[in-house]
Design a protein around this motif. Sequence first.
Motif, short mmCIF file in Angstrom:
data_model
loop_
_atom_site.label_atom_id
_atom_site.label_comp_id
_atom_site.label_asym_id
_atom_site.label_seq_id
_atom_site.Cartn_x
_atom_site.Cartn_y
_atom_site.Cartn_z
N SER A 23 0.83 -1.20 0.00
CA SER A 23 0.00 0.00 0.00
C SER A 23 0.86 1.26 0.00
O SER A 23 0.42 2.32 -0.43
CB SER A 23 -0.91 0.01 1.23
N SER A 28 3.25 -2.56 5.13
CA SER A 28 3.55 -3.24 3.87
C SER A 28 4.94 -2.85 3.35
O SER A 28 5.62 -3.66 2.72
CB SER A 28 2.49 -2.92 2.82
N HIS A 47 0.38 -3.30 -6.06
CA HIS A 47 -0.25 -2.12 -5.46
C HIS A 47 -1.63 -1.92 -6.07
O HIS A 47 -1.79 -2.01 -7.30
CB HIS A 47 0.60 -0.87 -5.70
N HIS A 49 -4.65 0.77 -6.54
CA HIS A 49 -5.12 2.17 -6.50
C HIS A 49 -6.64 2.11 -6.38
O HIS A 49 -7.33 1.77 -7.33
CB HIS A 49 -4.69 2.88 -7.79
N HIS A 50 -7.15 2.47 -5.19
CA HIS A 50 -8.58 2.32 -4.92
C HIS A 50 -9.43 3.44 -5.52
O HIS A 50 -10.65 3.31 -5.62
CB HIS A 50 -8.84 2.26 -3.42
N PHE A 59 0.42 7.76 -3.26
CA PHE A 59 0.78 6.40 -2.86
C PHE A 59 1.47 5.67 -4.00
O PHE A 59 2.46 4.96 -3.80
CB PHE A 59 -0.46 5.61 -2.42
N CYS A 63 5.28 4.15 -4.07
CA CYS A 63 5.55 2.73 -4.32
C CYS A 63 6.47 2.55 -5.52
O CYS A 63 7.35 1.67 -5.50
CB CYS A 63 4.23 1.99 -4.55
N ARG A 97 -9.81 -5.03 -3.42
CA ARG A 97 -8.36 -5.24 -3.30
C ARG A 97 -8.00 -6.71 -3.56
O ARG A 97 -7.06 -7.01 -4.31
CB ARG A 97 -7.90 -4.80 -1.92
N ASP A 183 -1.60 7.22 5.41
CA ASP A 183 -2.92 7.27 4.80
C ASP A 183 -3.82 8.18 5.64
O ASP A 183 -4.09 7.87 6.80
CB ASP A 183 -3.51 5.86 4.74
#
Length: 319
Positions: A23, A28, A47, A49-50, A59, A63, A97, A183
């Motif tokens: 994340s 993580s 990863h 991406h929401h 984010f 990453c 996810r 986050d």
Amino acid sequence: MPLSFEAAIAAFAPDLPLAVGLSGGADSTALLLACARRWPGQVHAFHVHHGLQQAADDFVRHCEALCARLQVPLQIARVDARHAPGQSPEDAARRARYQAFLVLAQSASAQAAIKNIALAHHADDQVETLLLALSRGAGVAGLAAMPAHWQRDGLLWHRPLLQVAGSAVRQWLAGQGVAWVQDPSNQQERYTRNRIRLHLLPVLDEVFPQFRDTFARSSRHAAEAAELLRELAQADLLSAGVPPAISRLQTLSAARQANVLRHWLREHHGTTPSSAQLQALLAQIKACTTRGHRIHLKVGSGFVQRNNAVLDWYNSALL
């Protein structure tokens, strides 16, 4: 006793290559860093991406920079994790996810044959999951909380840090001089899990300093009980048939009826009845002593109805 971060990583022995869910947060990031050092060239990062907050693009950039520095291949999935009416945001994001991880593993398998995925849930996450289950009146399956290992969709999933306190994970990562992202949603108290983390865990730490270990032990006991109930349900369903014969169900105690009906609905129809729905169904099965007795009840996401001598379930959305 809780494990140190180093001990947990040393005990972790997955088949390689391995994918780590990344994340960009501390947990993580620590897991990816430790795995990449232990198995250089054998670790990938996934990863998701929401698309739920503006910081999500940051984010991704974090990453990408981290994986470039570690020389770890990174795959990114973009999903729509918005929740449906009546669904919790956390549940919607979790489902999206896991589905994304499955897609990423399948897309990577041709080149890397990835069959193992590691997730960075730790002992504090396990306690939060158990407290959430208690607050919802869950049975033993819910109180078993998160398993350390399980298999689904042809993949082996691992949570190697479940016996490590969250503070120990962050302390180890801070000692490595590696940054992580925060986050913003983790501080939003509209989420029940955040309220547990921010308010309940500090109190538990003060009153019951060993609560991570004792709560984990309770979850393991619940997991054993859940496994016994599953084995009993399998045997009872084999006797009752699929779909289950009403007369066979009536020979069982109410507790065994409830157990086998939950198993039948979950395993064969992918739905879970509420306690009230299950009690109503049990009452109808008990009352079903004549040929003309009708059963038609809302159960889970569909309906259970009598079809001659057996119970059937159907999804009304597909009609």
